[in-house]
Design an enzyme around this catalytic site. Structure first.
Site, mmCIF file in Angstrom:
data_model
loop_
_atom_site.group_PDB
_atom_site.id
_atom_site.type_symbol
_atom_site.label_atom_id
_atom_site.label_comp_id
_atom_site.label_asym_id
_atom_site.label_seq_id
_atom_site.Cartn_x
_atom_site.Cartn_y
_atom_site.Cartn_z
ATOM 1 N N ASP A 1 33.787 32.842 35.199
ATOM 2 C CA ASP A 1 34.194 33.650 36.357
ATOM 3 C C ASP A 1 35.125 34.805 35.971
ATOM 4 O OD1 ASP A 1 32.785 31.843 38.058
ATOM 5 O OD2 ASP A 1 34.520 30.498 37.995
ATOM 6 N N ARG A 2 34.964 35.309 34.764
ATOM 7 C CA ARG A 2 35.793 36.412 34.256
ATOM 8 C C ARG A 2 37.276 36.046 34.152
ATOM 9 N NH1 ARG A 2 32.095 39.370 31.722
ATOM 10 N NH2 ARG A 2 30.265 39.610 33.041
ATOM 11 N N MET A 3 37.552 34.753 34.127
ATOM 12 C CA MET A 3 38.928 34.290 33.962
ATOM 13 C C MET A 3 39.184 34.084 32.463
ATOM 14 S SD MET A 3 40.382 34.114 36.981
ATOM 15 C CE MET A 3 41.602 32.809 37.033
#
Length: 214
Positions: A192-194
């Site tokens: 999640d682009r984390m």
């Protein structure tokens, strides 16, 4: 084409365990050694290939791939023609950024620091360990200079090989640089682009370790 056009069908997905500060080494060199070994074990093509970014005195940036040839507590070493664009940049502005793009294992390492030339004896030691034809090529290529044709370069190589059928000396315009790190950042892709980013920066007496927002 619309100025806001996107590349179709290109998506990057990441999974795996997050990168936790407490799992990281106190010394970034130890952490780099661990990650470099992982890149080698993963059989990445040329894991020692790194992007070298430089800038002229006037602020004009430039980047290219070079090969890491060694590292220790003093810094990260590569070799080149001192008269090349990167060599001229570093003479004017002795700072650089290195990037190891180990995308296949969802990792990057970015290193920023000051740059110094290696002592001549260190450069000569490496130069004479290179294959013979690579040593001749160092003489033949006035790196970054305009060439009339490939044939001109090949003829220069032939003439130099005739001049030195064995053991060519190291050119005065060729040698090594050492990047002395001031910051080393370890990036790991997250779901999640984390993404995880752990940066080490030099403090007065020790490295300071901190997390950056992705």
């Amino acid at each position: 084409m619309d100025s806001a056009s996107h590349l179709p069908g290109l998506r990057s997905a990441y999974d795996g365990e997050p990168l936790i500060e407490s799992d990281m080494a106190d010394d970034p060199l130890d952490q780099f050694t661990e990650w470099f070994a992982d890149a080698v074990d993963a059989r990445l093509p040329e894991p020692n290939a790194m992007v070298l970014a430089t800038s002229s005195a006037g602020g004009r940036p430039s980047a290219r791939l070079v090969l890491l040839k060694g590292y220790d507590e003093r810094g990260f070493v590569f070799f080149t023609n001192y008269e090349s664009r990167k060599g001229r940049d570093l003479a004017e502005n002795p700072r650089a950024c290195l990037l190891f793009p180990w995308h296949a294992i969802r990792r990057q390492v970015r290193i920023e620091g000051t740059v110094v030339r290696l002592p001549r004896e260190e450069s000569e030691s490496y130069f004479h360990s290179r294959p013979y034809r690579s040593r001749i090529a160092a003489w033949a290529s006035r790196q970054s200079a305009v060439l009339e044709s490939r044939a001109v370069l090949e003829e220069r190589f032939r003439r130099l090989a005739e001049r030195w059928p064995e053991n060519p000396p190291m050119p005065d315009f060729w040698g090594g640089f050492r990047v002395i790190p001031q910051e080393i950042e370890f990036w790991q892709g997250g779901a999640d682009r984390m993404h995880d980013r752990i940066r080490y920066r030099r403090g007065r007496d020790a490295w300071i370790r901190e997390r950056l927002a992705p």
